[in-house]
Design an enzyme around this catalytic site. Structure first.
Site, PDB file in Angstrom:
ATOM      1  N   ARG A   4      12.253  32.141  36.022  1.00  0.00           N
ATOM      2  CA  ARG A   4      13.670  32.816  34.433  1.00  0.00           C
ATOM      3  C   ARG A   4      15.057  31.401  35.527  1.00  0.00           C
ATOM      4  NH1 ARG A   4      18.890  33.471  34.911  1.00  0.00           N
ATOM      5  NH2 ARG A   4      18.706  34.726  37.560  1.00  0.00           N
ATOM      6  N   ASP A   5      15.750  31.578  36.294  1.00  0.00           N
ATOM      7  CA  ASP A   5      16.620  30.943  36.528  1.00  0.00           C
ATOM      8  C   ASP A   5      16.400  29.449  36.794  1.00  0.00           C
ATOM      9  OD1 ASP A   5      19.801  30.601  36.627  1.00  0.00           O
ATOM     10  OD2 ASP A   5      19.414  31.089  38.268  1.00  0.00           O
ATOM     11  N   HIS A  49      22.564  33.843  46.703  1.00  0.00           N
ATOM     12  CA  HIS A  49      22.378  33.369  45.208  1.00  0.00           C
ATOM     13  C   HIS A  49      23.163  32.125  44.963  1.00  0.00           C
ATOM     14  CE1 HIS A  49      19.972  33.246  41.139  1.00  0.00           C
ATOM     15  NE2 HIS A  49      21.469  32.345  41.032  1.00  0.00           N
ATOM     16  N   HIS A  74      23.459  28.323  44.282  1.00  0.00           N
ATOM     17  CA  HIS A  74      23.273  27.394  43.043  1.00  0.00           C
ATOM     18  C   HIS A  74      23.855  25.891  43.465  1.00  0.00           C
ATOM     19  CE1 HIS A  74      22.131  28.607  39.339  1.00  0.00           C
ATOM     20  NE2 HIS A  74      22.116  29.387  39.677  1.00  0.00           N
ATOM     21  N   CYS A 132      22.555  27.843  34.656  1.00  0.00           N
ATOM     22  CA  CYS A 132      23.047  28.328  34.051  1.00  0.00           C
ATOM     23  C   CYS A 132      23.261  27.638  31.857  1.00  0.00           C
ATOM     24  CB  CYS A 132      24.040  29.147  34.195  1.00  0.00           C
ATOM     25  SG  CYS A 132      24.109  30.356  33.770  1.00  0.00           S
ATOM     26  N   ASN A 173      19.203  26.122  41.060  1.00  0.00           N
ATOM     27  CA  ASN A 173      19.291  27.302  42.630  1.00  0.00           C
ATOM     28  C   ASN A 173      19.063  26.271  43.813  1.00  0.00           C
ATOM     29  OD1 ASN A 173      18.243  29.330  40.171  1.00  0.00           O
ATOM     30  ND2 ASN A 173      19.626  30.460  42.133  1.00  0.00           N
TER      31      ASN A 173
HETATM   32  P1  HMG Z   1      25.574  39.917  21.168  1.00  0.00           P
HETATM   33  O1  HMG Z   1      25.694  39.238  20.333  1.00  0.00           O
HETATM   34  O2  HMG Z   1      27.371  40.423  21.690  1.00  0.00           O
HETATM   35  O3  HMG Z   1      24.354  41.207  21.056  1.00  0.00           O
HETATM   36  O4  HMG Z   1      25.058  39.323  22.441  1.00  0.00           O
HETATM   37  P2  HMG Z   1      25.069  42.208  20.355  1.00  0.00           P
HETATM   38  O5  HMG Z   1      24.363  43.600  20.787  1.00  0.00           O
HETATM   39  O6  HMG Z   1      26.222  42.333  19.065  1.00  0.00           O
HETATM   40  O7  HMG Z   1      23.788  42.073  19.193  1.00  0.00           O
HETATM   41  C1  HMG Z   1      23.537  41.089  18.667  1.00  0.00           C
HETATM   42  C2  HMG Z   1      22.103  40.139  17.965  1.00  0.00           C
HETATM   43  O8  HMG Z   1      21.173  40.147  19.341  1.00  0.00           O
HETATM   44  C3  HMG Z   1      21.302  41.095  17.138  1.00  0.00           C
HETATM   45  O9  HMG Z   1      19.835  40.718  16.528  1.00  0.00           O
HETATM   46  C4  HMG Z   1      20.564  42.337  18.348  1.00  0.00           C
HETATM   47  O10 HMG Z   1      19.571  42.872  18.095  1.00  0.00           O
HETATM   48  C5  HMG Z   1      19.692  40.915  19.188  1.00  0.00           C
HETATM   49  P3  HMG Z   1      20.468  40.812  14.975  1.00  0.00           P
HETATM   50  O11 HMG Z   1      20.881  41.755  14.182  1.00  0.00           O
HETATM   51  O12 HMG Z   1      22.010  39.454  15.228  1.00  0.00           O
HETATM   52  O13 HMG Z   1      19.251  39.814  14.457  1.00  0.00           O
HETATM   53  N1  HMG Z   1      19.999  41.164  20.586  1.00  0.00           N
HETATM   54  C6  HMG Z   1      19.121  41.419  21.512  1.00  0.00           C
HETATM   55  N2  HMG Z   1      17.732  40.861  20.908  1.00  0.00           N
HETATM   56  C7  HMG Z   1      17.634  40.523  22.172  1.00  0.00           C
HETATM   57  N3  HMG Z   1      16.728  40.638  23.503  1.00  0.00           N
HETATM   58  C8  HMG Z   1      18.030  41.563  23.585  1.00  0.00           C
HETATM   59  C9  HMG Z   1      19.064  41.525  23.198  1.00  0.00           C
HETATM   60  N4  HMG Z   1      20.403  42.413  22.783  1.00  0.00           N
HETATM   61  C10 HMG Z   1      20.957  42.663  21.356  1.00  0.00           C
HETATM   62  N5  HMG Z   1      18.388  42.502  25.031  1.00  0.00           N
HETATM   63  C11 HMG Z   1      24.502  39.846  24.519  1.00  0.00           C
HETATM   64  C12 HMG Z   1      24.631  39.788  24.362  1.00  0.00           C
HETATM   65  C13 HMG Z   1      23.978  40.479  25.735  1.00  0.00           C
HETATM   66  C14 HMG Z   1      22.892  39.826  23.907  1.00  0.00           C
HETATM   67  C15 HMG Z   1      23.603  38.344  24.657  1.00  0.00           C
HETATM   68  O14 HMG Z   1      25.007  37.711  25.245  1.00  0.00           O
HETATM   69  C16 HMG Z   1      22.582  37.226  25.437  1.00  0.00           C
HETATM   70  O15 HMG Z   1      21.684  37.775  25.581  1.00  0.00           O
HETATM   71  N6  HMG Z   1      22.785  36.602  26.947  1.00  0.00           N
HETATM   72  C17 HMG Z   1      22.351  35.705  27.454  1.00  0.00           C
HETATM   73  C18 HMG Z   1      23.114  35.878  28.787  1.00  0.00           C
HETATM   74  C19 HMG Z   1      21.882  35.115  29.620  1.00  0.00           C
HETATM   75  O16 HMG Z   1      21.181  35.411  29.886  1.00  0.00           O
HETATM   76  N7  HMG Z   1      22.178  34.638  30.964  1.00  0.00           N
HETATM   77  C20 HMG Z   1      21.275  33.490  31.862  1.00  0.00           C
HETATM   78  C21 HMG Z   1      21.430  34.331  32.988  1.00  0.00           C
HETATM   79  S1  HMG Z   1      22.305  35.023  33.797  1.00  0.00           S
HETATM   80  C22 HMG Z   1      22.773  34.429  34.587  1.00  0.00           C
HETATM   81  O17 HMG Z   1      21.903  32.681  34.829  1.00  0.00           O
HETATM   82  C23 HMG Z   1      23.234  34.364  36.169  1.00  0.00           C
HETATM   83  C24 HMG Z   1      22.243  34.513  37.580  1.00  0.00           C
HETATM   84  O18 HMG Z   1      21.477  33.764  37.902  1.00  0.00           O
HETATM   85  C25 HMG Z   1      23.537  34.573  38.501  1.00  0.00           C
HETATM   86  C26 HMG Z   1      24.175  33.409  38.607  1.00  0.00           C
HETATM   87  O19 HMG Z   1      23.569  32.114  38.956  1.00  0.00           O
HETATM   88  O20 HMG Z   1      25.328  33.640  38.343  1.00  0.00           O
HETATM   89  C27 HMG Z   1      22.078  36.194  36.560  1.00  0.00           C
HETATM   90 MG    MG Z   2      21.797  31.950  38.529  1.00  0.00          MG
END
Ligand code: HMG
Ligand code: MG
Length: 300
Positions: free
Chosen positions: A15-16, A207, A209, A240, A249
């Site tokens: 994933r990450d 966690h 990086h 990220c 990581n």
């Molecule tokens: P948004 O645009 O505010 O969402 O995004 P919305 O509710 O307004 O919906 C907009 C569109 O997205 C719609 O589709 C929804 O259906 C769709 P449209 O009508 O435009 O075709 N949608 C989705 N589609 C699939 N799956 C879903 C979903 N939700 C809405 N779950 C949202 C908000 C959170 C969805 C968006 O910002 C997003 O997906 N962000 C992804 C963030 C991400 O994955 N980041 C990386 C992981 S976190 C990380 O790496 C950190 C970590 O490792 C720890 C660290 O290192 O710090 C964990």
């Molecule tokens: Mg991370």
């Protein structure tokens, strides 16, 4: 301070590690990576995420990956779910453990999940309730715990406040993410000390990086604070998408080597792990980010 006798490694490579890769990676290669990791003895693997494919295109095939992996008994296969839509999609793909992810800094929260910290926490409450009703465990992440790419320094008290909320709503474990890898061992110890005032240390995870090369030292700092769960990524894959320049990581191989040296048991086979990491590096045509793996492989 006595070190923990057992450590649980949460493998976040699929994933990450892969979420930030621009090149297409086939479902077969993702499935193979997960299966290689479980065969090496990893008991917890974060397989993918159910997020918007517009935001993170690489994770779009997560449902298919989940349906094709070989599920070994005793292994947890988890997914990130930012909202109810993602949670329902994860359940439909057979996922039995999920993670929600918040941030300790407002600007990162906006960039990563398009809402404020408070809104994200409010969004998680129905997800946690639905998960509880279905017997699905939920892990909680907090990003930017030791620095933010947009806001700079992040006070430990701010992290503790978000951690308290996630814990109160039912996350069984809170993983503190040094998203941009700026944290040092001293700051890490202080962070666990502050957050650990409200949350039992056996409910906290690290966690890290490795952007600044501090991640392994931060794992050790966490061990000294009594932390016994660490997230890591095979071959140090990753970064990220919403933290520019952030690298992968800490490499799972490197953490495992550290733990073996300390006599701490994990149940993971280093040779098989090294092979799994090198295989995905070959697929990605990237150098292996694990120092231990590079050293072992250069021995021939
Ligand atoms: P948004 O645009 O505010 O969402 O995004 P919305 O509710 O307004 O919906 C907009 C569109 O997205 C719609 O589709 C929804 O259906 C769709 P449209 O009508 O435009 O075709 N949608 C989705 N589609 C699939 N799956 C879903 C979903 N939700 C809405 N779950 C949202 C908000 C959170 C969805 C968006 O910002 C997003 O997906 N962000 C992804 C963030 C991400 O994955 N980041 C990386 C992981 S976190 C990380 O790496 C950190 C970590 O490792 C720890 C660290 O290192 O710090 C964990
Ligand atoms: Mg991370």
């Amino acid at each position: 301070m006595t070190l923990p006798q057992h450590v649980r490694l949460v493998e976040v490579g699929p994933r990450d590690g892969l979420q930030n890769e621009k090149q297409p990676i086939s479902v077969e290669d993702k499935v193979r990576l997960v299966d290689d990791l479980s065969a090496a003895g990893l008991a917890y693997i974060e397989v993918g995420s159910f997020v918007s494919p517009k935001w993170v295109p690489q994770m779009a095939g997560s449902a298919e990956v989940f349906t094709r992996i070989q599920r070994r008994p005793g292994v947890t296969y988890a997914a990130l779910t930012p909202n109810m839509k993602g949670f329902e999609a994860a359940l439909a793909a057979g996922v039995r453990e999920v993670a929600v992810f918040a941030a300790a800094s407002e600007r990162f929260s906006q960039k990563n999940i398009n809402c404020s910290i408070a809104d994200s926490l409010a969004r998680f409450v129905p997800l946690l309730d639905a998960a509880k009703a279905r017997g699905v465990r939920v892990r909680g992440y907090i990003s930017c715990v030791l620095g933010c790419p947009y806001e700079g320094e992040v006070p430990a008290a701010q992290v503790a406040a978000v951690a308290r909320e996630l814990y109160a709503m039912g996350c069984y474990e809170i993983s503190l993410g040094d998203t941009i890898g700026t944290g040092t061992a001293g700051a890490t110890r202080q962070l666990f000390e502050v957050v650990g005032r409200d949350i039992p240390r056996d409910r906290l995870a690290g966690h890290f990086h490795d952007t600044y090369g501090q991640a392994l030292a931060n794992v050790y700092a966490g061990l000294l604070e009594g932390i016994s769960v660490f997230d890591s990524s095979v071959a140090g894959l990753g970064g990220c998408p919403y933290a520019k320049g952030a690298t992968g990581n800490v490499a799972t191989e490197d953490v495992l080597y550290l733990l073996q040296g300390l006599g701490i048991e994990t149940g993971i086979d280093l040779d098989r792990l090294v092979a799994a990491g090198q295989r995905i590096c070959n697929v990605l045509d990237k150098p292996n980010g694990s120092r231990v793996a590079r050293a072992r492989l250069s021995r021939g």
